[in-house]
Design an enzyme around this catalytic site. Structure first.
Site, PDB file in Angstrom:
ATOM      1  CG  ASP A   1      -2.068   0.968   1.105  1.00 25.79           C
ATOM      2  OD1 ASP A   1      -3.217   0.514   0.983  1.00 25.79           O
ATOM      3  OD2 ASP A   1      -1.820   2.202   1.107  1.00 25.79           O
ATOM      4  CB  ILE A   2       0.767   4.308  -2.098  1.00 28.05           C
ATOM      5  CG1 ILE A   2       1.855   5.234  -2.614  1.00 28.05           C
ATOM      6  CG2 ILE A   2      -0.510   5.058  -1.761  1.00 28.05           C
ATOM      7  CD1 ILE A   2       1.528   5.857  -3.958  1.00 28.05           C
TER       8      ILE A   2
ATOM      9  CG  ASN B   1     -12.247  -0.614   3.959  1.00 27.17           C
ATOM     10  OD1 ASN B   1     -12.674  -0.946   5.057  1.00 27.17           O
ATOM     11  ND2 ASN B   1     -11.045  -0.083   3.797  1.00 27.17           N
TER      12      ASN B   1
ATOM     13  CG  HIS C   1      -8.664  -3.066  -2.307  1.00 26.57           C
ATOM     14  ND1 HIS C   1      -9.594  -2.347  -3.028  1.00 26.57           N
ATOM     15  CD2 HIS C   1      -8.490  -2.386  -1.147  1.00 26.57           C
ATOM     16  CE1 HIS C   1      -9.946  -1.274  -2.346  1.00 26.57           C
ATOM     17  NE2 HIS C   1      -9.298  -1.274  -1.187  1.00 26.57           N
TER      18      HIS C   1
ATOM     19  CG  HIS D   1      -6.791  -2.898   3.162  1.00 26.64           C
ATOM     20  ND1 HIS D   1      -6.068  -1.749   2.953  1.00 26.64           N
ATOM     21  CD2 HIS D   1      -8.016  -2.664   2.639  1.00 26.64           C
ATOM     22  CE1 HIS D   1      -6.830  -0.850   2.346  1.00 26.64           C
ATOM     23  NE2 HIS D   1      -8.025  -1.387   2.144  1.00 26.64           N
TER      24      HIS D   1
HETATM   25  P1  5GP Z   1      -9.731   1.346   0.360  1.00 21.91           P
HETATM   26  O1  5GP Z   1      -9.863   2.592   1.184  1.00 21.91           O
HETATM   27  O2  5GP Z   1     -10.388   1.503  -0.985  1.00 21.91           O
HETATM   28  O3  5GP Z   1     -10.142   0.099   1.073  1.00 21.91           O
HETATM   29  O4  5GP Z   1      -8.177   1.164   0.131  1.00 21.91           O
HETATM   30  C1  5GP Z   1      -7.502   1.663  -0.974  1.00 21.91           C
HETATM   31  C2  5GP Z   1      -6.033   1.629  -0.645  1.00 21.91           C
HETATM   32  O5  5GP Z   1      -5.310   1.825  -1.823  1.00 21.91           O
HETATM   33  C3  5GP Z   1      -5.597   2.704   0.351  1.00 21.91           C
HETATM   34  O6  5GP Z   1      -5.035   2.097   1.507  1.00 21.91           O
HETATM   35  C4  5GP Z   1      -4.577   3.529  -0.439  1.00 21.91           C
HETATM   36  O7  5GP Z   1      -3.481   3.948   0.351  1.00 21.91           O
HETATM   37  C5  5GP Z   1      -4.158   2.564  -1.532  1.00 21.91           C
HETATM   38  N1  5GP Z   1      -3.748   3.203  -2.772  1.00 21.91           N
HETATM   39  C6  5GP Z   1      -4.424   4.162  -3.444  1.00 21.91           C
HETATM   40  N2  5GP Z   1      -3.764   4.510  -4.563  1.00 21.91           N
HETATM   41  C7  5GP Z   1      -2.647   3.731  -4.599  1.00 21.91           C
HETATM   42  C8  5GP Z   1      -1.553   3.635  -5.524  1.00 21.91           C
HETATM   43  O8  5GP Z   1      -1.480   4.321  -6.537  1.00 21.91           O
HETATM   44  N3  5GP Z   1      -0.593   2.725  -5.235  1.00 21.91           N
HETATM   45  C9  5GP Z   1      -0.642   1.931  -4.127  1.00 21.91           C
HETATM   46  N4  5GP Z   1       0.359   1.081  -3.942  1.00 21.91           N
HETATM   47  N5  5GP Z   1      -1.648   2.010  -3.232  1.00 21.91           N
HETATM   48  C10 5GP Z   1      -2.642   2.911  -3.469  1.00 21.91           C
END
Ligand code: 5GP
Length: 115
Positions: free
Chosen positions: A30-31, A88, A101, A103
């Site tokens: 994760d970024i 999520n 996805h 986590h």
């Molecule tokens: P969500 O909130 O949708 O469950 O999680 C999305 C996740 O994707 C977040 O934890 C966010 O930091 C990660 N994320 C968003 N854009 C990027 C990206 O361009 N690269 C990577 N490696 N992670 C990303």
């Protein structure tokens, strides 16, 4: 579904630190990590949300996703002490990226205060 940034990561059009890949699944750091280990495990197939899953159609892919999560946890050394898997779904859960996805979080004792 419309394409997300994760499709570009799958096609290697934008960089990511990939920790596992096969023909159905990609796992990358994760970024914006929320724990010492924070990996996202995604299907290469474009599915927006957990509510879009159809058991008969996606059973094999789901099995691949969870197998990958276990494999990555083992390889990154967090399987023994434990880890958390989070999915999520939608606005109230704060889903930012509309590509399914998981986590994978670990590497320290994790708090529990999602509310
Ligand atoms: P969500 O909130 O949708 O469950 O999680 C999305 C996740 O994707 C977040 O934890 C966010 O930091 C990660 N994320 C968003 N854009 C990027 C990206 O361009 N690269 C990577 N490696 N992670 C990303």
């Amino acid at each position: 579904m419309s394409e997300t940034i994760f499709s570009k990561i799958i096609r290697k059009e934008i960089p990511a630190t990939i920790v596992f890949e096969n023909d159905k699944v990609l796992a990358f750091n994760d970024i914006n990590p929320k724990a010492p280990v924070h990996v996202l495990i995604i299907p290469k197939q474009e599915i927006a949300r957990v509510t879009d899953l159809k058991p008969a159609e996606h059973a094999e892919m789901l099995s691949e996703l969870f197998s990958a999560a276990n494999k990555v946890a083992e390889e990154l050394g967090i399987a023994k002490d434990g880890f958390r898997l989070v999915i999520n779904c939608g606005k109230n859960a704060g889903q930012e990226v509309e590509h399914l996805h998981i986590h994978l979080l670990g590497g320290k004792p994790l708090g529990w205060s999602p509310g």
